[in-house]
Design an enzyme around this catalytic site. Structure first.
Site, mmCIF file in Angstrom:
data_model
loop_
_atom_site.group_PDB
_atom_site.id
_atom_site.type_symbol
_atom_site.label_atom_id
_atom_site.label_comp_id
_atom_site.label_asym_id
_atom_site.label_seq_id
_atom_site.Cartn_x
_atom_site.Cartn_y
_atom_site.Cartn_z
ATOM 1 N N MET A 181 0.896 -1.028 -0.073
ATOM 2 C CA MET A 181 0.110 0.050 0.033
ATOM 3 C C MET A 181 0.739 1.275 0.074
ATOM 4 O O MET A 181 0.522 2.291 0.370
ATOM 5 C CB MET A 181 -0.955 -0.046 1.322
ATOM 6 N N GLY A 182 2.395 1.114 -0.218
ATOM 7 C CA GLY A 182 2.933 2.043 -0.479
ATOM 8 C C GLY A 182 3.728 2.828 0.876
ATOM 9 O O GLY A 182 3.377 2.099 1.917
ATOM 10 N N HIS A 241 9.239 -3.476 3.649
ATOM 11 C CA HIS A 241 8.977 -3.794 2.063
ATOM 12 C C HIS A 241 10.087 -4.006 1.213
ATOM 13 O O HIS A 241 10.085 -4.714 0.253
ATOM 14 C CB HIS A 241 8.322 -2.507 1.377
ATOM 15 N N GLU A 258 5.572 -11.745 6.930
ATOM 16 C CA GLU A 258 4.936 -12.307 8.357
ATOM 17 C C GLU A 258 4.369 -11.584 9.142
ATOM 18 O O GLU A 258 3.717 -11.762 10.074
ATOM 19 C CB GLU A 258 5.933 -13.529 8.775
ATOM 20 N N LYS A 259 4.711 -10.097 8.805
ATOM 21 C CA LYS A 259 4.066 -9.076 9.574
ATOM 22 C C LYS A 259 2.669 -8.961 9.765
ATOM 23 O O LYS A 259 1.996 -9.146 10.889
ATOM 24 C CB LYS A 259 4.716 -7.663 9.294
ATOM 25 N N VAL A 276 10.604 -7.722 9.483
ATOM 26 C CA VAL A 276 11.739 -6.720 9.717
ATOM 27 C C VAL A 276 11.467 -5.760 10.836
ATOM 28 O O VAL A 276 10.472 -5.249 10.770
ATOM 29 C CB VAL A 276 12.199 -5.979 8.297
ATOM 30 N N SER A 305 6.500 -0.539 10.176
ATOM 31 C CA SER A 305 5.151 -0.324 9.485
ATOM 32 C C SER A 305 4.673 1.162 9.216
ATOM 33 O O SER A 305 5.527 2.099 9.631
ATOM 34 C CB SER A 305 4.071 -0.696 10.632
ATOM 35 N N SER A 306 3.988 1.530 8.122
ATOM 36 C CA SER A 306 3.756 2.635 7.585
ATOM 37 C C SER A 306 3.232 3.354 8.594
ATOM 38 O O SER A 306 3.258 4.686 8.716
ATOM 39 C CB SER A 306 3.130 2.586 6.068
HETATM 40 P P1 AMP Z 1 1.481 -3.197 3.435
HETATM 41 O O1 AMP Z 1 2.015 -2.082 2.527
HETATM 42 O O2 AMP Z 1 1.497 -2.479 4.826
HETATM 43 O O3 AMP Z 1 0.174 -3.527 2.855
HETATM 44 O O4 AMP Z 1 2.446 -4.172 3.346
HETATM 45 C C1 AMP Z 1 2.608 -4.912 2.232
HETATM 46 C C2 AMP Z 1 3.407 -6.016 2.481
HETATM 47 O O5 AMP Z 1 4.693 -5.786 3.150
HETATM 48 C C3 AMP Z 1 2.675 -7.100 3.364
HETATM 49 O O6 AMP Z 1 3.197 -8.520 2.533
HETATM 50 C C4 AMP Z 1 3.253 -6.930 4.554
HETATM 51 O O7 AMP Z 1 3.306 -8.014 5.439
HETATM 52 C C5 AMP Z 1 4.795 -6.706 4.231
HETATM 53 N N1 AMP Z 1 5.380 -6.006 5.405
HETATM 54 C C6 AMP Z 1 4.880 -4.870 5.901
HETATM 55 N N2 AMP Z 1 5.741 -4.268 7.066
HETATM 56 C C7 AMP Z 1 6.511 -5.377 7.136
HETATM 57 C C8 AMP Z 1 7.688 -5.786 8.135
HETATM 58 N N3 AMP Z 1 8.070 -4.895 8.897
HETATM 59 N N4 AMP Z 1 8.229 -6.734 7.986
HETATM 60 C C9 AMP Z 1 8.296 -7.809 6.728
HETATM 61 N N5 AMP Z 1 6.977 -7.439 5.973
HETATM 62 C C10 AMP Z 1 6.452 -6.362 6.037
#
Ligand code: AMP
Length: 289
Positions: free
Chosen positions: A30-31, A37, A148-149, A176, A185-186
């Site tokens: 989601m950017g 990411h 896995e977050k 991570v 996290s965003s």
């Molecule tokens: P999002 O942009 O939050 O929808 O995340 C996109 C992808 O990145 C998803 O598969 C999340 O699980 C992964 N992701 C987000 N934060 C982390 C993190 N801290 N460590 C590993 N993967 C992440």
């Protein structure tokens, strides 16, 4: 790096790669990209000839009253990070491109969507399943790397890909973390300095539970009580859930097994943060940053 805005452009790009016999890897996001990411993208680049990253804040996975409008966005910075990493294509459609008028299909992964976040975010996993099905359809990647977050999301998407014969290999990447343990996290952008300090209680509580298991504790209620106590001791925290589930079925368990995962969602100030950790001592705990 090509930036593709429509499903047709995306399909054309992918057809060219297929003609050349290339393996296409995909990372959905989601950017507002961070190192978590980027680690997923690096994994995809290792496994595939060319990698597509989608950047799309998907409205169907947000419930009314959630942070859809405030969700942080910075497309220019995201494009730069992807370009610097060597990603070959970005798929960044507008909402109208993904959900034009007349759109009416829904995708539901039944049991796996119900527990944990599914108890509190009505329709969330149905929205996730829908957008991932659409992205897999437009891109038709050979593999997709997910974090896995969002561990329940990962299990839901694995099931979806199998059940609908989408033919996409789902690769899981460990969480991570920042050096102090905070899962990247965003949504960490929402945290004030003081809230960020309170947010460290999530990973600390997970580690404490894990250490208790290493020392022989197997009772889930004891582990959950200790984790909750540690989080509640910090200001600005409001626990939505702390649960221990089987990592394949997402069902609650009373005693720790090798497949036990402690998962939690906690509001810290306005930010809803999630985190999780396997409890079995034989498995890796904190992924290195
Ligand atoms: P999002 O942009 O939050 O929808 O995340 C996109 C992808 O990145 C998803 O598969 C999340 O699980 C992964 N992701 C987000 N934060 C982390 C993190 N801290 N460590 C590993 N993967 C992440």
């Amino acid at each position: 790096m090509e930036v593709l805005r429509t499903n047709d452009e995306m399909s054309k790009w992918r057809e060219e790669r297929y003609r050349k016999g290339q393996i296409v890897g995909f990372v959905p996001t989601m950017g507002y990209l961070h190192r978590g990411h980027l680690a997923l993208m690096e994994e995809a680049l290792r496994r595939a000839d060319e990698v597509v990253v989608s950047i799309f804040v998907n409205p169907t996975q947000f419930s009314p009253g959630e942070d859809l409008d405030q969700y942080p966005r910075d497309l220019e910075q995201d494009l730069k990070l992807c370009r610097d990493l060597g990603v070959q294509a970005i798929f960044a459609p507008e909402v109208e491109e993904m959900y034009p008028s007349g759109f009416q299909t829904r995708v539901q992964v039944e049991h796996l969507s119900q527990n944990l976040c599914g108890l509190y975010r009505t329709g969330h996993f149905s929205g996730v399943a829908l957008v991932v099905t659409k992205l897999f359809g437009a891109i038709r990647p050979h593999l997709a790397v997910l974090g896995e977050k969002d561990f329940q999301q990962l299990v839901v998407i694995k099931r979806l890909s199998k059940d609908l014969n989408l033919g996409v290999e789902i690769v899981a990447h460990p969480i991570v973390r920042e050096p102090d343990g905070l899962a990247m996290s965003s949504r960490n952008k929402y945290l004030s300095e003081e809230e960020r300090s309170s947010a460290l209680s999530l990973s600390r509580a997970l580690l404490a539970a894990r250490n208790m298991v290493t020392e022989g504790e197997r009772r889930v209620d004891v582990l959950v009580a200790r984790a909750k106590e540690m989080i509640e001791a910090e200001p600005h925290t409001r626990i939505q859930y702390v649960q221990v589930v089987d990592e394949e079925t997402m069902t609650d368990i009373d005693e720790v097994t090798p497949k036990a995962v402690m998962a939690m969602a906690v509001f810290v100030g306005q930010a809803r943060l999630i985190d999780n950790m396997r409890l079995s001592p034989s498995l890796p705990c904190l992924s290195s940053p």
